[in-house]
Design a protein around this motif. Structure first.
Motif, PDB file in Angstrom:
ATOM      1  N   UNK A  92       0.823  -1.219   0.000  1.00 16.07           N
ATOM      2  CA  UNK A  92       0.000   0.000   0.000  1.00 16.07           C
ATOM      3  C   UNK A  92       0.853   1.263   0.000  1.00 16.07           C
ATOM      4  N   UNK A  93       2.021   1.158  -0.684  1.00 19.25           N
ATOM      5  CA  UNK A  93       2.882   2.326  -0.808  1.00 19.25           C
ATOM      6  C   UNK A  93       2.697   3.008  -2.163  1.00 19.25           C
ATOM      7  N   UNK A  94       2.038   2.296  -3.099  1.00 23.30           N
ATOM      8  CA  UNK A  94       1.759   2.849  -4.425  1.00 23.30           C
ATOM      9  C   UNK A  94       0.307   2.569  -4.788  1.00 23.30           C
ATOM     10  N   UNK A  95      -0.180   3.362  -5.725  1.00 26.43           N
ATOM     11  CA  UNK A  95      -1.555   3.197  -6.190  1.00 26.43           C
ATOM     12  C   UNK A  95      -1.634   2.057  -7.213  1.00 26.43           C
ATOM     13  N   UNK A  96      -2.785   1.362  -7.309  1.00 29.63           N
ATOM     14  CA  UNK A  96      -2.960   0.363  -8.369  1.00 29.63           C
ATOM     15  C   UNK A  96      -2.773   0.943  -9.760  1.00 29.63           C
ATOM     16  N   UNK A  97      -3.041   2.241  -9.901  1.00 25.46           N
ATOM     17  CA  UNK A  97      -2.804   2.865 -11.204  1.00 25.46           C
ATOM     18  C   UNK A  97      -1.325   2.834 -11.572  1.00 25.46           C
ATOM     19  N   UNK A  98      -0.460   2.979 -10.595  1.00 26.19           N
ATOM     20  CA  UNK A  98       0.978   2.891 -10.846  1.00 26.19           C
ATOM     21  C   UNK A  98       1.357   1.495 -11.333  1.00 26.19           C
ATOM     22  N   UNK A  99       0.715   0.475 -10.768  1.00 27.86           N
ATOM     23  CA  UNK A  99       0.993  -0.902 -11.182  1.00 27.86           C
ATOM     24  C   UNK A  99       0.556  -1.131 -12.628  1.00 27.86           C
ATOM     25  N   UNK A 100      -0.599  -0.582 -13.004  1.00 22.75           N
ATOM     26  CA  UNK A 100      -1.077  -0.744 -14.380  1.00 22.75           C
ATOM     27  C   UNK A 100      -0.116  -0.078 -15.358  1.00 22.75           C
ATOM     28  N   UNK A 101       0.320   1.133 -15.054  1.00 20.84           N
ATOM     29  CA  UNK A 101       1.251   1.826 -15.931  1.00 20.84           C
ATOM     30  C   UNK A 101       2.570   1.074 -16.039  1.00 20.84           C
TER      31      UNK A 101
END
Length: 481
Positions: free
Chosen positions: A412-421
């Motif tokens: 929970x240190x990054x957003x799921x949007x960051x993972x998609x990108x």
């Protein structure tokens, strides 16, 4: 001193030798090969390149089976085989023109005064000696035609093998590209859906959502290109294998052909001698030299020997003289002496001389064309190999970055949007690597096509046209070394 009989034999021998050796020699042309390639690969003379099975470097059993099926079933190759067999059948009897021939004939004859008619039957035997270079010119012409048909067969085989390997690479590459574009499209779709949720929560602007929707639509539209390539490659493979539709197994996604750690052990300049286009040009020189010898011989007498044995029987006789069946035998020389034709034979000889010079220049051009294609393919192979290596490094780096982002999202240190990108970036790098690997493989195909790499026709197909040493193209009359 020589006695009269010895002197006569000597003069006759010299005259006969002159008559039999009038054909001009085939021009000798030095092959303009460079000392070495400008784009030299890792050379190891103890490990020569396998020109007859170069596609096995991909370690793809399906590809190996496809090449075997294509060589057995391709219609272009089958046509070339039939044309070669037709030329070989003529070649076997080319010299028979200058052997004694026997003809049986019958005829009905009428006296010019119309008083009697006869039934005539007999045999005619003729023997043309083939002097003044006629027999040698006929031999060269027939051998050149045979060599050309064998070269045409090799051209068809080389082109076929290269096309099969190229289409298979493009088919598997398109399937991998489709897989990766589907993943990218799913990621863009997920990204758009997440942004729509955030828009309802008034956490993002509508323009950002519209942009995500556009990227999703564009990624879905991009799927049309690999799907079209899959269909085209599969249909082309079916045509090359002589069938009207692709095998269903080809449309199942499979592993992309990969050269892996393959290194070209050696590419000596002499490999270019196996190029069938050069052999074809060489055959044209020999054939044209034969045609020149024949036009030159037409300027001299045609000398032979003829004999006839004829029987005649009266069919109807209105004259008071009695006619009874009878036979007669004749034997004598046959001479056909050219006297005057307004310079047509001289013009034909000059024309064939120019055609021979043109065929010599075409041979040199064929060699230079081969050198150009090989040099280009070697340079392309080096650059594409480097491109694949750099694309591999980029893909590996983005894979590590994607794994790091996934770990941070789990914490929970990054957003799921960051993972998609991050995932999209990694998949795009993977797609670039797939494309680089394909281009590297296609450059390898182009190199061996330029070198004339393909299985040699079997001895059963070639028959008397098979070279003594299959590894070295046959030369003609010691020429064109």
């Amino acid at each position: 001193m020589l006695n009269r009989a010895a002197l006569r034999n000597l003069v006759c021998g010299c005259l006969l030798s002159g008559l039999l050796g009038c054909a001009a020699p085939v021009p000798k042309v030095a092959t303009p090969l460079p000392a070495q390639w400008q784009h030299a690969m890792a050379a190891d003379p103890t490990k020569p390149s396998d020109l007859q099975g170069w596609w096995h470097a991909f370690n793809d059993p399906q590809l190996n089976a496809l090449v075997d099926r294509a060589l057995a079933n391709n219609l272009d190759v089958a046509q070339a085989v039939e044309r070669m067999l037709a030329t070989r059948a003529i070649h076997r009897r080319a010299g028979a023109k200058y052997l004694p021939s026997l003809v049986g004939r019958t005829d009905d004859a009428i006296d010019p005064d119309a008083h009697a008619s006869y039934f005539v039957a007999g045999f005619d035997a003729n023997w043309e000696f083939g002097l003044f270079g006629r027999s040698e010119g006929t031999r060269r012409e027939a051998q050149g035609a045979l060599d050309a048909s064998v070269a045409d067969l090799r051209i068809a085989q080389v082109s076929l093998v290269a096309e099969v390997v190229r289409d298979w690479i493009e088919l598997r590459t398109a399937q991998q590209q489709e897989r990766l574009l589907l993943q990218i499209n799913q990621a863009h779709l997920h990204h758009w859906q997440l942004l729509k949720v955030r828009q309802r929560l008034q956490l993002v602007a509508p323009a950002e959502v519209d942009q995500a929707q556009a990227l999703s639509a564009q990624s879905e539209a991009a799927l049309a290109e690999p799907r079209q390539a899959i269909n085209a490659s599969a249909q082309q493979l079916a045509m090359l294998l002589g069938q009207n539709q692709p095998d269903s197994a080809w449309l199942e996604p499979g592993t992309q052909p990969d050269l892996g750690e393959f290194q070209l052990n050696a590419a000596p300049v002499d490999l270019l001698r196996t190029r069938p286009e050069i052999a074809r040009a060489q055959a044209d020189v020999l054939r044209t030299a034969g045609e020149l010898a024949l036009t030159h011989a037409d300027m001299y007498p045609s000398i032979g020997l003829g004999t006839s044995l004829v029987w005649a029987a009266t069919i109807n006789d209105t004259s008071p003289r009695s006619k009874t069946p009878g036979g007669i035998f004749s034997l004598g020389p046959l001479l056909n002496i050219p006297l005057f034709d307004w310079g047509i034979r001289i013009a034909a000889t000059h024309a064939k001389g120019h055609e021979l010079q043109a065929s010599v220049l075409a041979y040199r051009q064929a060699v230079l064309q081969g050198i150009t294609e090989v040099e280009t393919a070697l340079g392309t192979l080096q650059q594409q190999q480097l491109r694949e290596q750099r694309s591999t490094i980029a893909w590996q780096a983005l894979q590590r970055a994607d794994h790091a982002v996934q770990s941070r999202v789990q914490l929970h240190l990054n957003s799921p949007l960051d993972q998609i990108e991050s995932q999209i970036a990694a998949d795009q790098a993977d797609a670039q690597l797939v494309d680089a690997r394909a281009e590297h493989s296609l450059a390898y195909v182009a190199l061996f096509k330029a070198l004339g790499g393909a299985p040699l026709p079997s001895a059963a197909v070639l028959g008397s046209a098979a070279p003594k040493n299959p590894a070295t193209p046959a030369t003609t009359d010691g020429a064109l070394r």
